[in-house]
Each structure stands twice: as structure tokens, then as C-alpha cells.
Design a protein around this motif. Structure first.
Motif, short mmCIF file in Angstrom:
data_model
loop_
_atom_site.label_atom_id
_atom_site.label_comp_id
_atom_site.label_asym_id
_atom_site.label_seq_id
_atom_site.Cartn_x
_atom_site.Cartn_y
_atom_site.Cartn_z
N MET A 1 0.84 -1.20 0.00
CA MET A 1 0.00 0.00 0.00
C MET A 1 0.87 1.25 0.00
N ILE A 2 0.26 2.35 -0.37
CA ILE A 2 0.97 3.62 -0.41
C ILE A 2 0.16 4.66 0.34
N THR A 3 0.83 5.47 1.14
CA THR A 3 0.15 6.49 1.91
C THR A 3 -0.12 7.72 1.04
N ARG A 4 -1.02 8.58 1.54
CA ARG A 4 -1.34 9.80 0.80
C ARG A 4 -0.12 10.69 0.67
N ASP A 5 0.69 10.78 1.74
CA ASP A 5 1.89 11.62 1.68
C ASP A 5 2.88 11.09 0.66
N GLU A 6 3.05 9.77 0.59
CA GLU A 6 3.94 9.19 -0.41
C GLU A 6 3.45 9.51 -1.82
N PHE A 7 2.15 9.37 -2.03
CA PHE A 7 1.57 9.66 -3.34
C PHE A 7 1.80 11.12 -3.73
N LYS A 8 1.55 12.03 -2.79
CA LYS A 8 1.73 13.45 -3.08
C LYS A 8 3.19 13.78 -3.37
N THR A 9 4.10 13.14 -2.64
CA THR A 9 5.52 13.39 -2.87
C THR A 9 5.96 12.90 -4.24
N ILE A 10 5.54 11.67 -4.59
CA ILE A 10 5.90 11.12 -5.90
C ILE A 10 5.32 11.96 -7.03
N ALA A 11 4.03 12.35 -6.90
CA ALA A 11 3.39 13.15 -7.93
C ALA A 11 4.03 14.53 -8.05
N GLY A 12 4.27 15.17 -6.91
CA GLY A 12 4.87 16.50 -6.93
C GLY A 12 6.27 16.50 -7.51
N ASN A 13 7.06 15.49 -7.16
CA ASN A 13 8.42 15.40 -7.70
C ASN A 13 8.39 15.20 -9.21
N GLY A 14 7.53 14.30 -9.69
CA GLY A 14 7.50 14.00 -11.11
C GLY A 14 6.97 15.15 -11.95
N ILE A 15 5.90 15.79 -11.49
CA ILE A 15 5.25 16.82 -12.30
C ILE A 15 5.98 18.16 -12.21
N TRP A 16 6.55 18.47 -11.04
CA TRP A 16 7.11 19.80 -10.87
C TRP A 16 8.52 19.83 -10.28
N LYS A 17 8.69 19.36 -9.04
CA LYS A 17 9.95 19.59 -8.33
C LYS A 17 11.15 18.97 -9.03
N GLN A 18 11.01 17.73 -9.51
CA GLN A 18 12.09 17.06 -10.20
C GLN A 18 11.74 16.84 -11.68
N ASN A 19 10.99 17.76 -12.23
CA ASN A 19 10.59 17.64 -13.63
C ASN A 19 11.82 17.35 -14.50
N THR A 20 11.74 16.28 -15.27
CA THR A 20 12.92 15.82 -15.99
C THR A 20 13.40 16.81 -17.04
#
Length: 229
Positions: A1-20
Motif C-alpha cells: 500500500m501507499i500512503t497519501r503523503d507518499e503519493f503526493k511526494t511522488i506526484a509533486g516530484n514528477g510533475i514539478w519539483k524534479q521535472n525531468t
């Protein structure tokens, strides 16, 4: 399972913070070469998302079985097999677009975005988190290539979604500027791609700086204290 905080971190990193594309500055060859219009950028990004999601889940599932010394060749073999499948699917179902994208679909195998996420994330995390990381890193690439391609196409030819008929034959490009618009050739050439990409990177840095400034000036949350009785 994945927590809400993990999901938000992964989504935020991919879409914005660590945008490739505009943060890590990876995969510049396809970024600059295929974004002459929005459709090309979107379709190559969708192919990359599929490869990243499947390669991440495969590596995450097999990470404990792959000897550390040969992990990179194994990762490349997994990615190459998936890219071959995607390449054949494009050739069979979207042949005209396949001819336009050309070598850049097979080159997903060597795209540093894919290999970087496999090595940095999928090889160290469970399958579900790795799959989400691949998807959201791809989504970050998707909106970046779509925006860059859209700006280049609009400035270069005055249209939007040129080539959409190669994906959906019943649709036509949108003519946003008058048909008499002469076009701005520089936007369609590699120098124009570099200039617009630089503007996008500057915009992201400005947005991040504004967010950091707001966070510093935000008053601290008062801490509740127990009253005396």
C-alpha cells in the motif's frame, strides 16, 4: 500500500519539483527535436510514460533477483524489450506518426530519463511506488513537451495541434492566427527550441523562488497551550 503523503511526494516530484525537462534537464534530444508541434511532443511523451511505468514495475519486482554487478545491462534489456513493443505498436497503428517521430521512439532505450528513474528509484522501491514514479515522471515530461511544442507551433505557423489527423483522422489542426500569418521560422528551428526552453526554465525558477519567499514570510502557526485552572 501507499500512503497519501507518499503519493503526493511522488506526484509533486514528477510533475514539478524534479521535472525531468525543466528541473533535471534530461532527455534534451527528443525534447528539442520532436517538439515542432504539440502532437509530436504529446505522443512521444505517452510512449515514454508507457515504457517508464512498465520498466519501473519490472525492475522493482525483480530488483532482489538481479545481481548488483550486472544491473545496468539487465535494466537496458528490460527497457529495450518494452521499447520494441511500443515501437511495433506505433508502426502498426499510427504509421504516419511513426514515420514523423522516426528514430526517437527506438531511442527511448537510451533516454537518460528512463534509465535514471530505473536506477535511482525503481531499483530501490516497491513495485507500486515505482510504477507511480514512472507515470508521474512521464506526466512531467508530457506537459513540458506539449507546452514547448504548442508554443513553437503557434509562433512558427499560427496553428495548434498540427498533425492531429495522424492520430484522429476526423480532427483538424486549430488555426489560432490568421491564415495570412507569415510564420516565425526561428521558433521551428533548434535555436528557437533552446530559447523557449530557457524561458520555461526561468519561469519555473521564478515560480519556485516566489513559493519559497511566501513560505518564509508566512506567520508561524500558533501553538496551543494548556490553560491554568
Amino acid at each position: 500500500m501507499i500512503t497519501r503523503d507518499e503519493f503526493k511526494t511522488i506526484a509533486g516530484n514528477g510533475i514539478w519539483k524534479q521535472n525531468t525537462s525543466i528541473a533535471q534537464i534530461l532527455g534534451l534530444c527528443p525534447l528539442l527535436a520532436v517538439t515542432t508541434n504539440a502532437v509530436n511532443g504529446i505522443m512521444l511523451s505517452l510512449a515514454t510514460i508507457l515504457v517508464m511505468a512498465l520498466s519501473n514495475v519490472a525492475v522493482a519486482a525483480l530488483r532482489n533477483l538481479i545481481p548488483h554487478e550486472i544491473r545496468i545491462p539487465v535494466f537496458i534489456l528490460i527497457v529495450a524489450a518494452l521499447v520494441t513493443v511500443v515501437d511495433l505498436l506505433f508502426n502498426a497503428n499510427l504509421h504516419e506518426l511513426y514515420l514523423v517521430l522516426g528514430i526517437f521512439i527506438p531511442l527511448i532505450v537510451t533516454n537518460c530519463i528512463v534509465l535514471a528513474r530505473v536506477e535511482a528509484f525503481a531499483a530501490k522501491n516497491p513495485p507500486l511506488q515505482s510504477t507511480l514514479d514512472g507515470i508521474f515522471m512521464g506526466v512531467g515530461m508530457l506537459w513540458t513537451l506539449a507546452l514547448l511544442g504548442g508554443m513553437r507551433e503557434l509562433l512558427g505557423s499560427g496553428t495548434l495541434f498540427g498533425g492531429i489527423d495522424m492520430v484522429f483522422p476526423s480532427l483538424q489542426p486549430i488555426q489560432l492566427l490568421p491564415e495570412s500569418y507569415p510564420g516565425f521560422l526561428l521558433a521551428l528551428l533548434p535555436p528557437g527550441a533552446f530559447i523557449l526552453l530557457g524561458c520555461m526554465i526561468a519561469w519555473k525558477n521564478w515560480m519556485d523562488a516566489r513559493a519559497a519567499a511566501r513560505a518564509q514570510t508566512k506567520p508561524p502557526t500558533p501553538v496551543a497551550t494548556a490553560g491554568c485552572h
